[in-house]
Design a protein around this motif. Structure first.
Motif, short mmCIF file in Angstrom:
data_model
loop_
_atom_site.label_atom_id
_atom_site.label_comp_id
_atom_site.label_asym_id
_atom_site.label_seq_id
_atom_site.Cartn_x
_atom_site.Cartn_y
_atom_site.Cartn_z
N ALA B 44 0.65 -1.45 -0.07
CA ALA B 44 0.65 -0.10 0.28
C ALA B 44 0.78 1.21 -0.20
CB ALA B 44 -0.99 0.22 1.06
N ASP B 48 0.19 2.94 -3.16
CA ASP B 48 -0.56 4.50 -3.35
C ASP B 48 -0.22 5.56 -3.08
OD1 ASP B 48 -2.98 1.96 -4.01
OD2 ASP B 48 -3.11 1.28 -1.51
N LEU B 49 1.07 5.45 -2.47
CA LEU B 49 2.25 6.63 -1.92
C LEU B 49 2.46 7.71 -2.15
CD1 LEU B 49 1.59 6.23 1.57
CD2 LEU B 49 0.18 8.13 0.81
N ARG B 50 3.90 6.24 -3.14
CA ARG B 50 5.27 6.66 -3.31
C ARG B 50 4.41 6.98 -4.94
NH1 ARG B 50 9.84 3.36 -0.92
NH2 ARG B 50 10.05 3.63 1.15
N ARG B 53 2.64 9.75 -6.14
CA ARG B 53 3.41 11.01 -5.70
C ARG B 53 4.38 10.83 -6.16
NH1 ARG B 53 4.96 13.21 0.12
NH2 ARG B 53 6.24 14.88 -0.78
N GLY B 105 -14.20 19.50 3.71
CA GLY B 105 -14.42 19.24 2.00
C GLY B 105 -12.46 19.25 2.02
N ALA B 106 -12.55 17.64 0.68
CA ALA B 106 -11.27 17.19 0.86
C ALA B 106 -10.77 17.87 -0.93
CB ALA B 106 -10.88 15.70 0.48
N GLY B 179 1.99 16.35 -0.57
CA GLY B 179 2.13 15.55 0.42
C GLY B 179 0.82 15.16 0.12
N ASN B 180 -0.09 15.95 -0.89
CA ASN B 180 -1.66 15.37 -0.87
C ASN B 180 -1.71 14.46 -2.74
OD1 ASN B 180 -1.28 17.41 -2.51
ND2 ASN B 180 -3.27 17.90 -2.56
N ALA B 181 -0.24 13.52 -2.69
CA ALA B 181 -0.55 13.51 -3.75
C ALA B 181 -1.53 11.79 -3.55
CB ALA B 181 0.72 12.81 -4.10
N SER B 182 -2.67 11.28 -5.17
CA SER B 182 -3.14 10.04 -4.66
C SER B 182 -3.22 9.85 -5.97
CB SER B 182 -3.94 10.53 -4.18
OG SER B 182 -5.05 11.29 -4.75
N GLN B 184 -5.81 9.58 -7.55
CA GLN B 184 -7.18 10.45 -8.14
C GLN B 184 -6.82 11.82 -8.54
OE1 GLN B 184 -9.75 10.33 -4.45
NE2 GLN B 184 -11.43 12.02 -6.09
#
Lengths: 291, 322
Positions: B44, B48-50, B53, B105-106, B179-182, B184
């Protein structure tokens, strides 16, 4: 212990070499090593930090307060004291217009020029470093001496020290691991420099960022995910819901909805209310763990 | 050959960025996790993060470099960068406004930053048209500076007046970071950036002519006014989206186009794609540094690009003037 002894020796030695002090308050140095030029107990005090405002009320010096910051929200009586705006980088003209004989500031590099300007105007100032639980007794005793409320301040400080010592000795090995999140993007977490890390420890948990020396620091979601806290404690009131952000879903505590807001000003600054904070935090930790 | 080398460097940077991180896995473990052969938590973190990003940093870096190259040609000024035209001030105002008004909200903060940037862009555009139907490049520059300063002052005023203590965090957001990379964010930004990037690439030839000056470009058959408007709007849309997902990241859009011109020549047909690859590579590398240098604490990536960008820029200028 050795430091306290050293402090006592210094306090005894100071009047001897100072020579021009009055017995009522004595000449003292504040936390930035600046001499507090006060010859008698302060009658008009401006407090430029919420923690010292709270402390002054606690030791019974509330009636002497003639100015506070706009952030001073405890005790409720503080609302009746006129606000002079911000405490860091304060408006000196507003502060001086309250005609204080003592200004109490938070010890920060940014306030150096304020102290110099107050000096030039002949107004005494005391800068206090109030970041950790251990900072409280010293600040209490000093403010007690400066405002002529020593008996109450000293007994409060002694009571606090006893309770803190017993809380520390009763402290068990931490069961749960938590992260204290201040902001979501970039993620900002509380580190060991903040009193909250010890509050969490005394409530039976461990701050997974207790290796960060600063009070708070920006970090990455990867670090939070890897350190895998059992629970996330949210500070402040405008942090958006983490669960709605896709990148935060990597954090197990967020996926499992173990996110809890820490409401209340007792979590914003070290104060005598810290034992209430510890008790309510311990109860909340237990409640969330049962989910 | 040059293209192969550049592509290789870009891929290497992306892979390397996925292999390092504050979580402390070895490079090999990370690659295994990328292939799905590790425990779910490690998979994950890597997938999902690296990975998103690194991809987002690449896309943003490439977009900023392309926008910078195009704007430098448009205003014929080597100091032009994607934020010059008032965009950063507008975005900052939007972000601070979102926090001061407690918009939840995000996506509230990025959306407001994006709107603020577009508002500044529109204002500068309108200012530059003040002399009639011709988009005046000099007024564009001046207007950008003026509108940016105005927005910055409004932002400072809000920060002083607003009771929201969280505003200092908005400043940290503005310094830039992923920091908010996803996934999406990667998909939204990627889908969005295709159109302005393609528009700028298709304008390569007229951009070449524009660097000669507007008069010569007109004689050589370019529809100068149309190209200027197209380039201005496309570069601004690109930068506004980049600011919305990652804050204000300096120096990539300024330094990368110059570096490519020195190494590659001035033709935009190759300058723009090369700038995209190098800009992406640099930002991926800068973000990898930001994440790991003082871990667990993370540096704002804008700080890293400036720290690396300034010395590189000095070297380039020295070489240039020799």
């Amino acid at each position: 212990m050795r430091f306290r002894l050293l402090g006592a020796m210094l306090a005894l030695a100071l009047p001897a070499c100072g020579g021009r002090t009055t017995p009522s308050s004595g000449t003292s140095l504040d936390d930035v090593g600046h001499r507090i030029a006060l010859t008698q107990p302060a009658r008009r005090v401006v407090s430029l930090s919420p923690s010292t405002t709270e402390l002054l009320f606690a030791i019974g010096a509330g009636p002497a307060l003639v100015g506070r910051t706009r952030w001073c929200d405890y005790p409720p009586d503080a609302a009746s004291v006129p606000s002079v705006g911000d405490g860091l980088d304060p408006n000196v003209e507003l502060v001086v217009s309250r005609r204080p004989d003592l200004v109490v500031l938070y010890a920060s590099a940014g306030n150096q020029s304020v102290i110099a300007r107050l000096d030039a105007l002949g107004i005494a100032s005391a800068s206090l470093k109030l970041d950790r639980l251990d900072d409280l007794p010293r600040a209490t005793r000093l403010l007690g001496r400066l405002t002529g409320t020593s008996p109450r301040a000293d007994s409060l400080a002694a009571w606090y020290q006893t309770r803190l010592d017993s809380a520390r000795s009763a402290r068990a090995a931490p069961v749960r691991r938590v992260a204290l999140v201040v902001w979501d993007n970039p993620p900002i977490v509380i580190g060991a420099g903040s009193f909250l890390t010890e509050v969490v420890a005394l409530a039976g948990a461990r701050n997974v960022f207790d290796d960060v020396a600063q009070p708070s620091a920006p970090t990455g979601i990867e670090t939070i995910t890897a350190r895998d806290p059992d629970m996330i404690l949210l500070l402040g009131d405008s942090v958006p819901s983490l669960g709605r952000r896709p990148e935060w879903r990597s954090v197990r505590a967020v996926r499992e909805r173990r996110v809890m807001p820490l409401k209340g000003s007792e979590f914003e600054r070290p104060s005598f209310r810290v034992f209430d904070a510890i008790r309510s935090l311990r109860a909340s930790l237990a409640a969330v763990a049962q989910r | 050959m040059k293209w192969l080398a550049l592509a290789l460097v870009a891929v290497t940077a992306l892979v390397a960025a996925v292999m390092v991180g504050p979580a402390g896995y070895s490079a090999l473990e990370s690659l295994r996790a990328l292939a799905g052969r590790a425990d779910p938590a490690t998979v994950a973190i890597v997938r999902d993060l690296r990975v998103p990003r690194a991809l987002l940093a690449f896309l943003v870096g490439g977009s900023l470099a392309v926008a910078g190259a195009a704007l430098q040609a448009l205003v014929r000024n080597p100091l032009a960068d994607p934020y010059l035209l008032g965009l950063s001030g507008g975005a900052g105002l939007g972000a601070v406004g979102a926090i001061a008004l407690h918009l939840g909200g995000a996506w509230a903060l990025p959306a407001c930053a994006f709107l603020g940037a577009l508002l500044a862009v529109a204002l500068v555009y309108r200012l530059a048209l003040v002399t009639g139907s011709i988009l005046d490049a000099r007024v564009l520059l001046l207007g950008g500076v003026v509108v940016g300063a105005f927005a910055a002052s409004l932002m400072a005023a809000i920060m002083v007046v607003s009771p929201a203590a969280e505003l200092r965090n908005a400043l940290l957001w503005l310094l830039g970071g992923f920091g908010n990379a996803s996934w999406q964010a990667v998909l939204v930004f990627g889908a969005y950036a295709v159109l302005p990037l393609a528009a700028l690439y298709l304008a390569s030839r007229p951009l070449d002519l524009l660097t000669l000056g507007e008069e010569p470009a007109r004689y050589l058959g370019a529809d100068v006014e149309r190209v200027k408007r197209l380039v201005y709007v496309a570069a601004s849309l690109l930068t506004a989206a980049a600011v919305a997902v990652s804050g204000i990241i300096g120096f990539v859009g300024l330094v990368v186009p110059h570096a490519i011109r020195l190494l590659w020549g001035h033709l935009h047909r190759s300058l723009l794609p090369a700038a995209f690859l190098l800009g992406g590579t640099l930002l991926v590398a800068a973000d990898a540094l930001a994440r790991t240098v003082i871990a667990p604490v993370e540096l704002p990536v804008g700080v890293v690009t400036s720290l690396v960008g300034v010395p590189v820029f000095v070297l380039l200028v020295r070489r240039w003037t020799r």
